[in-house]
Design a protein around this motif. Sequence first.
Motif, PDB file in Angstrom:
ATOM      1  N   GLU A   1       1.038  -1.273  -0.007  1.00 51.33           N
ATOM      2  CA  GLU A   1      -0.112  -0.163  -0.187  1.00 51.33           C
ATOM      3  C   GLU A   1       0.725   1.121  -0.029  1.00 51.33           C
ATOM      4  O   GLU A   1       2.146   1.087   0.332  1.00 51.33           O
ATOM      5  CB  GLU A   1      -1.114  -0.001   1.280  1.00 51.33           C
TER       6      GLU A   1
ATOM      7  N   CYS B   1       0.293   5.166   1.205  1.00 53.02           N
ATOM      8  CA  CYS B   1      -0.462   6.278   1.791  1.00 53.02           C
ATOM      9  C   CYS B   1      -0.131   7.479   1.725  1.00 53.02           C
ATOM     10  O   CYS B   1       1.154   7.921   1.677  1.00 53.02           O
ATOM     11  CB  CYS B   1      -0.892   5.728   3.394  1.00 53.02           C
TER      12      CYS B   1
ATOM     13  N   HIS C   1      -8.536   3.214   0.615  1.00 55.02           N
ATOM     14  CA  HIS C   1      -9.186   3.154   1.953  1.00 55.02           C
ATOM     15  C   HIS C   1      -8.659   4.327   3.004  1.00 55.02           C
ATOM     16  O   HIS C   1      -7.810   4.875   2.480  1.00 55.02           O
ATOM     17  CB  HIS C   1      -9.221   1.852   2.682  1.00 55.02           C
ATOM     18  N   HIS C   2      -9.307   4.438   4.146  1.00 57.05           N
ATOM     19  CA  HIS C   2      -8.819   5.459   5.087  1.00 57.05           C
ATOM     20  C   HIS C   2      -9.075   4.758   6.278  1.00 57.05           C
ATOM     21  O   HIS C   2      -9.852   4.001   6.571  1.00 57.05           O
ATOM     22  CB  HIS C   2      -8.919   6.847   4.988  1.00 57.05           C
ATOM     23  N   HIS C   3      -8.360   5.292   7.591  1.00 54.49           N
ATOM     24  CA  HIS C   3      -8.617   4.848   8.931  1.00 54.49           C
ATOM     25  C   HIS C   3      -9.032   5.741   9.796  1.00 54.49           C
ATOM     26  O   HIS C   3      -8.370   5.968  10.898  1.00 54.49           O
ATOM     27  CB  HIS C   3      -7.416   4.338   9.174  1.00 54.49           C
TER      28      HIS C   3
ATOM     29  N   ASN D   1      -9.466   4.570  14.057  1.00 56.94           N
ATOM     30  CA  ASN D   1      -9.120   3.141  13.986  1.00 56.94           C
ATOM     31  C   ASN D   1     -10.155   2.382  13.282  1.00 56.94           C
ATOM     32  O   ASN D   1     -10.134   1.135  13.496  1.00 56.94           O
ATOM     33  CB  ASN D   1      -8.972   2.736  15.518  1.00 56.94           C
ATOM     34  N   ASN D   2     -10.964   2.751  12.460  1.00 54.60           N
ATOM     35  CA  ASN D   2     -11.611   1.979  11.576  1.00 54.60           C
ATOM     36  C   ASN D   2     -11.225   1.910  10.065  1.00 54.60           C
ATOM     37  O   ASN D   2     -10.520   2.797   9.881  1.00 54.60           O
ATOM     38  CB  ASN D   2     -13.184   2.550  11.536  1.00 54.60           C
ATOM     39  N   THR D   3     -11.555   1.068   9.373  1.00 53.10           N
ATOM     40  CA  THR D   3     -11.115   1.108   7.948  1.00 53.10           C
ATOM     41  C   THR D   3     -12.485   1.370   7.058  1.00 53.10           C
ATOM     42  O   THR D   3     -13.373   0.464   7.096  1.00 53.10           O
ATOM     43  CB  THR D   3     -10.627  -0.301   7.716  1.00 53.10           C
TER      44      THR D   3
ATOM     45  N   PHE E   1     -13.531   1.762   3.248  1.00 51.51           N
ATOM     46  CA  PHE E   1     -13.215   1.246   2.000  1.00 51.51           C
ATOM     47  C   PHE E   1     -13.929   2.373   0.914  1.00 51.51           C
ATOM     48  O   PHE E   1     -15.140   2.578   1.079  1.00 51.51           O
ATOM     49  CB  PHE E   1     -13.415  -0.043   1.452  1.00 51.51           C
TER      50      PHE E   1
ATOM     51  N   ASP F   1      -7.076  13.200   6.661  1.00 50.43           N
ATOM     52  CA  ASP F   1      -6.756  11.955   7.016  1.00 50.43           C
ATOM     53  C   ASP F   1      -5.670  11.228   6.094  1.00 50.43           C
ATOM     54  O   ASP F   1      -5.445  11.880   5.052  1.00 50.43           O
ATOM     55  CB  ASP F   1      -8.055  10.853   6.930  1.00 50.43           C
TER      56      ASP F   1
ATOM     57  N   CYS G   1      -5.156   5.682   1.725  1.00 50.64           N
ATOM     58  CA  CYS G   1      -4.125   4.404   1.416  1.00 50.64           C
ATOM     59  C   CYS G   1      -4.696   3.803  -0.081  1.00 50.64           C
ATOM     60  O   CYS G   1      -5.828   3.498  -0.035  1.00 50.64           O
ATOM     61  CB  CYS G   1      -4.121   3.451   2.283  1.00 50.64           C
TER      62      CYS G   1
ATOM     63  N   THR H   1      -4.136   0.464  -1.903  1.00 51.76           N
ATOM     64  CA  THR H   1      -3.549  -0.832  -1.748  1.00 51.76           C
ATOM     65  C   THR H   1      -3.884  -1.676  -2.857  1.00 51.76           C
ATOM     66  O   THR H   1      -4.844  -1.881  -3.491  1.00 51.76           O
ATOM     67  CB  THR H   1      -4.374  -1.476  -0.561  1.00 51.76           C
TER      68      THR H   1
END
Length: 122
Positions: free
Chosen positions: A39, A41, A65-67, A70-72, A74, A94, A97, A99
């Motif tokens: 990935e 980012c 995706h991003h976080h 602390n979640n993912t 898509f 944010d 990423c 991948t």
Amino acid sequence: MIAASLLLLGTAFSTTAFADEAWQQTVVDIAGVENYFREHCMMLEAGQTISYRYQSIYPLDFNIHHHPDNNTIFLYNEENRTSSRGEFHADNKDHFCFTWTNKVERGGEEWSVVLDYQVTNQ
């Protein structure tokens, strides 16, 4: 929650068709091992738009995706593609990423994915 919208522009492209100096390039190395992933980012500020295009000699699964918290989350998924291009808009700051996942055993052969991208303020 960060809302993002994608505008897919198509899948076939030529890297020579884009002469804009504002485009940046990253090379991501891939191994021909089943489920190997890499990935790339980058931090985007609220209001920025990123345009992207990538190319690989072998088909890969691809997602953006991003976080947040602390979640993912898509934003985009595609399977079994050698190239793609599109853009999306970040509504909040944010790390986003890109991948790539190799789903096929290729005897450990290595190759590179070329990612071109341009970040603009909207």
